[in-house]
Design an enzyme around this catalytic site. Structure first.
Site, PDB file in Angstrom:
ATOM      1  N   HIS A 307       0.772  -1.475  -0.200  1.00 36.54           N
ATOM      2  CA  HIS A 307      -0.079   0.275   0.365  1.00 36.54           C
ATOM      3  C   HIS A 307       0.941   1.062  -0.001  1.00 36.54           C
ATOM      4  CE1 HIS A 307      -3.139   2.838   0.907  1.00 36.54           C
ATOM      5  NE2 HIS A 307      -4.231   1.837   0.602  1.00 36.54           N
ATOM      6  N   ASP A 364      -7.592  -4.900  -0.228  1.00 44.95           N
ATOM      7  CA  ASP A 364      -8.382  -6.044  -0.792  1.00 44.95           C
ATOM      8  C   ASP A 364      -8.295  -7.292  -1.380  1.00 44.95           C
ATOM      9  OD1 ASP A 364      -7.489  -3.533  -3.345  1.00 44.95           O
ATOM     10  OD2 ASP A 364      -9.912  -3.975  -3.072  1.00 44.95           O
TER      11      ASP A 364
END
Ligand code: SDX
Length: 429
Positions: A307, A364
């Site tokens: 991320h 996700d």
């Protein structure tokens, strides 16, 4: 704290103001840099560049903190409804009972879409990806509500545009799904709450009596809340920059849906399941795929990992992983890819490549497992992300407009040819 930064270049020193946020984040305000020094900054991907001041969402990537208007997502996911959180994100405060009831009533009254939208839907082949269909149908709302084209209308008219898109996106999203499977569309059932209404439009078929499932509705409510906003991510930055040209809310959200579609962003939830299924089909050798992810010559990436901001666990991933176990147990679903996902996570969290790069599971990584258990097909996973992110996009667009922010227009460093004269085609080599 010093409220000034100094930059020295070619013997000259420039003073630049330092700004500080309410969570003590600091930034150098470079808005006068070029006028002062003739210099610009260069930061591909804006990894170190703030584009705005915002009061909506606070992320602490090092400590895995995410708050909407000061409330932690852990508390909101546990105690609130998605529409309560939508109201909070858009209007800044949790609604009281009468505000909430009015908000839900207004949304319920606008769930239907113009029947002529079916003509647009029928123009798509049934194998059209639902994200492309949704982006187009959201943009088509500008045709059915031309008054929405002017973002400078009264706050009442902007509020009506906001109500309409929140109310209609579940209908349009379910229609995109029905188009993909070649089934007749369903119309909204205004007796149902937001998430249950969406699930019924998705799964009801004419020959059967549809029965709402509270387990699915609760899981969906939690997932939508966890996706509701995430400060200046790729799709939200897209919504802001499109809206900064005074394009309408619907055009800006349509652009945001397209940005979210990419596999490095919201499209990752579809890519994660496709990756897990490929690993399973290849015998479930988790280490083989970990090695591929670390091999610079191999384009394979461990989707759902890493991320830009979180250098610790994505707090949303923690909640979704816990929810995945509970939803699958309640539904009696035994999904082998969940075990593969847990195996990948276990190996990655001990692997120096991932540890050094602070690559953890993101939002996700586990969400697709829940969507799959709910019967939502893989191609619809990123549409689910868009449904959740809508209030965030709306709020960021509204904040940008209310702050009268200038049109977004970055500078560049030119690396092309220096000046040269035209050569007639007959004289070219
Ligand atoms: C979302 O911004 C947001 O907030 C987004 C989001 C939201 O709510 O809006 O949180 C939602 O988009 C989550 C991210 C979903 N995407 C994926 O899961 C795709 C896989 N992850 C990556 O491609 C990547 O981690 C990004 C895109 C998420 C972040 O990329 P960055 O910040 O540009 O980091 P990078 O690509 O420069 O990677 C740094 C290093 C590199 O190695 P080195 O060059 O230093 O040797 O880490 C490696 C990368 O190769 N790396 C990975 C990896 N992610 C980063 N290696 C293997 N597998 C991965 N998944």
């Amino acid at each position: 704290m010093s409220d000034k930064a100094t930059l020295t270049y070619e013997g000259k020193t420039y003073e630049l103001p330092v700004v500080e946020g309410t969570e003590n984040e600091k930034g150098i305000d470079i808005s006068k840099l070029r006028a002062l020094s003739g210099l610009i900054t260069l930061d591909p991907g804006f990894k170190n560049t703030g584009s705005t001041r915002s009061a909506i969402t606070y992320l602490d990537g090092e400590n895995g903190i995410l708050r909407y208007r000061g409330y932690s997502i852990e508390e909101l996911a546990e105690n609130a409804s998605f529409l309560e959180v939508s109201y909070l994100i858009i209007y800044g405060e949790l609604p009281n009972k009468s505000q909430y009831e009015l908000f839900c009533k207004e949304i319920t009254e606008h769930t239907l879409v113009h029947e002529e939208i079916k003509n647009i839907l029928d123009g798509f082949p049934s194998n059209a990806h639902p994200m492309g269909v949704l982006s187009s149908l959201i943009s088509s709302l500008t045709a059915f509500y031309p008054e929405s084209l002017d973002p400078n209308r009264s706050s009442e008219e902007v509020h009506l545009s906001i109500i309409r898109i929140i109310a209609k996106i579940p209908t349009l999203a379910s229609w995109a799904f029905k188009n993909e499977i070649g089934h007749p569309v369903n119309y909204p059932d205004n007796n149902l709450e937001y998430g249950s209404n969406f699930l019924k439009m998705m799964f009801a078929i004419p020959s059967e009596v549809y029965k709402s499932d509270p387990v699915l509705a609760d899981a969906l409510n939690k997932l939508l809340i966890l996706h509701a906003d995430h400060e200046q991510n790729c799709s939200t930055a897209t919504v802001r920059i499109v809206g900064s040209s005074h394009a309408s809310l619907y055009s800006s959200v349509s652009a945001g849906i397209s940005a979210l579609w990419g596999p490095l962003h919201g499209g990752a939830n579809q890519a994660v399941i496709e990756m897990l299924e490929a690993i399973r089909a290849d015998g479930g050798d988790v280490q083989k795929y970990m090695d591929k992810a670390k091999d610079k010559d191999d384009p394979f990436r461990l989707m759902g990992f890493g991320h830009r901001v979180y250098k610790n666990f994505d707090p949303r991933a923690k909640i979704i992983k816990k929810a995945a176990d509970s939803v699958l147990a309640k539904l009696g679903v035994n999904d082998p890819v969940l075990e593969i996902a847990k195996g990948l996570e276990e190996v990655a969290l001990k692997d120096p490549y991932f540890v050094e790069r602070k690559l953890y599971p993101n939002v996700d990584f586990y969400s697709g497992i829940i969507y799959r258990a709910m019967g939502i097909p893989t191609q619809m996973f990123t549409v689910m992300f868009a449904l959740g992110r809508l209030p965030g996009w709306i709020s960021q667009w509204k904040e940008m407009r209310e702050n009268n922010e200038p049109i977004g227009r970055p500078r560049q460093i030119y690396t092309g040819a220096n000046e040269r004269s035209f050569v007639n085609i007959g004289d070219r080599k």
